[in-house]
Scaffold this motif. Structure first.
Motif, PDB file in Angstrom:
ATOM      1  N   LYS A 151     -54.254   4.975  36.649  1.00  0.00           N
ATOM      2  CA  LYS A 151     -53.886   6.304  36.174  1.00  0.00           C
ATOM      3  C   LYS A 151     -55.102   7.233  36.043  1.00  0.00           C
ATOM      4  O   LYS A 151     -55.353   7.819  34.982  1.00  0.00           O
ATOM      5  CB  LYS A 151     -53.147   6.223  34.835  1.00  0.00           C
ATOM      6  N   PRO A 152     -55.873   7.387  37.098  1.00  0.00           N
ATOM      7  CA  PRO A 152     -57.027   8.291  37.012  1.00  0.00           C
ATOM      8  C   PRO A 152     -56.582   9.739  36.933  1.00  0.00           C
ATOM      9  O   PRO A 152     -55.448  10.077  37.306  1.00  0.00           O
ATOM     10  CB  PRO A 152     -57.770   8.015  38.322  1.00  0.00           C
ATOM     11  N   VAL A 153     -57.472  10.596  36.470  1.00  0.00           N
ATOM     12  CA  VAL A 153     -57.164  12.035  36.475  1.00  0.00           C
ATOM     13  C   VAL A 153     -57.347  12.614  37.873  1.00  0.00           C
ATOM     14  O   VAL A 153     -56.857  13.711  38.169  1.00  0.00           O
ATOM     15  CB  VAL A 153     -58.048  12.806  35.472  1.00  0.00           C
ATOM     16  N   LEU A 154     -58.057  11.873  38.732  1.00  0.00           N
ATOM     17  CA  LEU A 154     -58.288  12.314  40.106  1.00  0.00           C
ATOM     18  C   LEU A 154     -58.581  11.109  40.983  1.00  0.00           C
ATOM     19  O   LEU A 154     -59.325  10.208  40.576  1.00  0.00           O
ATOM     20  CB  LEU A 154     -59.468  13.285  40.174  1.00  0.00           C
ATOM     21  N   SER A 209     -74.035  14.805  25.033  1.00  0.00           N
ATOM     22  CA  SER A 209     -72.780  14.433  25.664  1.00  0.00           C
ATOM     23  C   SER A 209     -72.575  12.943  25.795  1.00  0.00           C
ATOM     24  O   SER A 209     -71.474  12.502  26.092  1.00  0.00           O
ATOM     25  CB  SER A 209     -72.704  15.078  27.054  1.00  0.00           C
ATOM     26  N   SER A 210     -73.616  12.136  25.606  1.00  0.00           N
ATOM     27  CA  SER A 210     -73.455  10.701  25.793  1.00  0.00           C
ATOM     28  C   SER A 210     -72.440  10.126  24.828  1.00  0.00           C
ATOM     29  O   SER A 210     -71.881   9.062  25.058  1.00  0.00           O
ATOM     30  CB  SER A 210     -74.807   9.989  25.632  1.00  0.00           C
ATOM     31  N   PHE A 211     -72.179  10.817  23.704  1.00  0.00           N
ATOM     32  CA  PHE A 211     -71.219  10.337  22.732  1.00  0.00           C
ATOM     33  C   PHE A 211     -69.951  11.183  22.740  1.00  0.00           C
ATOM     34  O   PHE A 211     -69.077  11.005  21.923  1.00  0.00           O
ATOM     35  CB  PHE A 211     -71.834  10.328  21.328  1.00  0.00           C
ATOM     36  N   ALA A 212     -69.864  12.150  23.644  1.00  0.00           N
ATOM     37  CA  ALA A 212     -68.684  12.995  23.744  1.00  0.00           C
ATOM     38  C   ALA A 212     -67.552  12.220  24.392  1.00  0.00           C
ATOM     39  O   ALA A 212     -67.771  11.260  25.130  1.00  0.00           O
ATOM     40  CB  ALA A 212     -69.005  14.240  24.559  1.00  0.00           C
ATOM     41  N   ALA A 213     -66.320  12.654  24.109  1.00  0.00           N
ATOM     42  CA  ALA A 213     -65.159  11.996  24.703  1.00  0.00           C
ATOM     43  C   ALA A 213     -65.150  12.235  26.204  1.00  0.00           C
ATOM     44  O   ALA A 213     -65.488  13.318  26.686  1.00  0.00           O
ATOM     45  CB  ALA A 213     -63.889  12.549  24.071  1.00  0.00           C
ATOM     46  N   SER A 214     -64.740  11.216  26.962  1.00  0.00           N
ATOM     47  CA  SER A 214     -64.663  11.347  28.418  1.00  0.00           C
ATOM     48  C   SER A 214     -63.563  12.320  28.799  1.00  0.00           C
ATOM     49  O   SER A 214     -62.527  12.424  28.138  1.00  0.00           O
ATOM     50  CB  SER A 214     -64.380   9.981  29.043  1.00  0.00           C
ATOM     51  N   LYS A 215     -63.770  13.043  29.888  1.00  0.00           N
ATOM     52  CA  LYS A 215     -62.744  13.934  30.417  1.00  0.00           C
ATOM     53  C   LYS A 215     -61.678  13.162  31.196  1.00  0.00           C
ATOM     54  O   LYS A 215     -60.706  13.759  31.668  1.00  0.00           O
ATOM     55  CB  LYS A 215     -63.383  14.977  31.336  1.00  0.00           C
ATOM     56  N   GLY A 216     -61.876  11.862  31.362  1.00  0.00           N
ATOM     57  CA  GLY A 216     -60.917  11.047  32.089  1.00  0.00           C
ATOM     58  C   GLY A 216     -61.591  10.243  33.181  1.00  0.00           C
ATOM     59  O   GLY A 216     -62.787  10.376  33.445  1.00  0.00           O
ATOM     60  N   LEU A 217     -60.811   9.395  33.817  1.00  0.00           N
ATOM     61  CA  LEU A 217     -61.321   8.507  34.857  1.00  0.00           C
ATOM     62  C   LEU A 217     -61.146   9.134  36.237  1.00  0.00           C
ATOM     63  O   LEU A 217     -60.048   9.552  36.600  1.00  0.00           O
ATOM     64  CB  LEU A 217     -60.577   7.169  34.820  1.00  0.00           C
ATOM     65  N   VAL A 218     -62.223   9.178  36.998  1.00  0.00           N
ATOM     66  CA  VAL A 218     -62.181   9.581  38.404  1.00  0.00           C
ATOM     67  C   VAL A 218     -62.365   8.330  39.244  1.00  0.00           C
ATOM     68  O   VAL A 218     -63.305   7.557  39.039  1.00  0.00           O
ATOM     69  CB  VAL A 218     -63.275  10.618  38.724  1.00  0.00           C
ATOM     70  N   ALA A 219     -61.446   8.098  40.188  1.00  0.00           N
ATOM     71  CA  ALA A 219     -61.459   6.893  41.029  1.00  0.00           C
ATOM     72  C   ALA A 219     -61.808   7.267  42.460  1.00  0.00           C
ATOM     73  O   ALA A 219     -61.207   8.180  43.033  1.00  0.00           O
ATOM     74  CB  ALA A 219     -60.106   6.204  40.974  1.00  0.00           C
ATOM     75  N   PRO A 230     -53.646  13.815  41.317  1.00  0.00           N
ATOM     76  CA  PRO A 230     -54.216  14.759  42.298  1.00  0.00           C
ATOM     77  C   PRO A 230     -55.233  14.070  43.199  1.00  0.00           C
ATOM     78  O   PRO A 230     -55.896  13.102  42.789  1.00  0.00           O
ATOM     79  CB  PRO A 230     -54.863  15.838  41.432  1.00  0.00           C
ATOM     80  N   LEU A 231     -55.369  14.581  44.417  1.00  0.00           N
ATOM     81  CA  LEU A 231     -56.168  13.931  45.459  1.00  0.00           C
ATOM     82  C   LEU A 231     -57.209  14.874  46.030  1.00  0.00           C
ATOM     83  O   LEU A 231     -56.917  16.044  46.312  1.00  0.00           O
ATOM     84  CB  LEU A 231     -55.239  13.456  46.583  1.00  0.00           C
TER      85      LEU A 231
END
Length: 336
Positions: A86-89, A24-34, A113-114
């Protein structure tokens, strides 16, 4: 030349396949969580942040966090800055209740989403993009502390009566508000137990010691029966002040909250009566809630983490305290 280019292209393709096969280290990120953290003033917060980051990165997300440094105004600014990314969460651990009231509205306006963790905010989890509140049942924590207070004062005074001091955490924070509700719920059935004075420790050891020093001036020996602290860090500071002042009249008549190694050790040393866990681990639970929410599954608007109470009133209780200390040390932590 053409043969060389073909060879390079073939090698590049093989390299890409091999790299993809490494995990998974080279897998695409699921998005940014802040994550907006309230403060980093104690081990509890440090552990909370580390576990949060570890859980989200392990789940395949990018992760960024900010430190509000115990300042509600800065935390609001942090939240606004994080939302521009613009995080996913967005995850928020609020420093205070009312000053952070705009947070759910800001997240909704930004269509992010929060999740709120640890301390509550005004509003209704489960609606308008606020997925859930992941927290500890602090009302229950207050009730557990108060029940032990009643038992120990009854043992000391022959009846459920006595005068108490209360060294709180951050005034205005939801755990402080909720724990006080729990205390009051029990003490309303014991009218001869009264809290005579309180002081805000800011959840710190230094604050606990300073509060205790000031309160001892107003309550000399014979005028008070015990002290409730909203957290173990403040309790340890308060115990240091009690020892420095030679206040043996209050030895062991101290109650804490968090279940830290220092607090547990104080129980074994006969300096503290009781503590109840406030686990700082919300990351794994947050990942599960968010993944279920994304999948359209039902999630609870309020999720409570499990906890345990500790005292040394019986040999079995003492043995469990000793065992818990060793468990925490094996994990390389001193908290909760």
């Amino acid at each position: 030349m053409l043969a060389t280019l073909r060879a390079i292209a073939m090698m590049s393709a093989i390299t890409i396949v091999l790299l993809m096969g490494h995990g998974s280290s080279f897998a695409a990120s699921k998005g940014l969580v802040a994550f907006s953290q309230a403060e980093m003033t104690n081990e509890w917060r440090v552990m909370d942040t580390k576990e949060m980051e570890r859980a989200w990165k392990h789940a395949g997300y990018d992760f960024v966090w900010t430190n509000a440094n115990s300042d509600p105004s800065k935390q609001l600014s942090d939240v606004q800055d994080l939302l521009t990314r613009k995080p996913v969460l967005l995850i928020v651990a609020p420093i205070e209740y009312e000053p952070l009231a705009p947070v759910p509205g800001l997240a909704e306006k930004a269509h992010v989403p929060l999740l709120v963790v640890d301390r509550a905010l005004p509003g209704q989890p489960g609606k308008n993009g606020w997925i859930s509140l992941v927290t500890t049942d602090f009302v229950d924590s207050g009730k557990r502390v108060a029940e032990d207070v009643v038992a120990q004062l009854t043992k000391k005074n022959g009846a459920p009566k006595g005068i108490l001091l209360h060294v709180t955490g951050n005034t205005g924070a939801s755990p402080v508000i909720d724990e006080e509700k729990g205390l009051e719920e029990v003490f309303k059935t014991t009218p001869d137990i009264k809290i005579a004075a309180s002081c805000d420790s800011k959840n710190s050891r230094e604050g606990g010691r300073s509060c205790m020093e000031d309160l001892l001036q107003a309550f000399p020996p014979g005028k008070v029966d015990g002290v409730i602290f909203d957290n173990d860090a403040a309790a340890i500071g308060g115990i240091a002040a009690l020892n420095a002042a030679g206040r043996t009249d209050l030895k062991s008549m101290v109650w804490g909250k968090d279940g830290t190694v220092d607090g547990l050790t104080a129980i074994l040393n006969g300096e503290m009566s009781f503590t109840v866990q406030t686990p700082p681990f919300f990351g794994a639970a947050s990942v599960l809630i968010f993944e279920n929410w994304k999948a359209g599954k039902s999630v609870q608007p309020v999720v409570y983490v499990n906890k345990e109470s500790f005292d040394a009133h019986t040999p079995a209780d003492k043995a469990r305290v000793e065992q818990r200390i060793q468990e925490l040390k094996k994990m390389g932590v001193g908290c909760c």
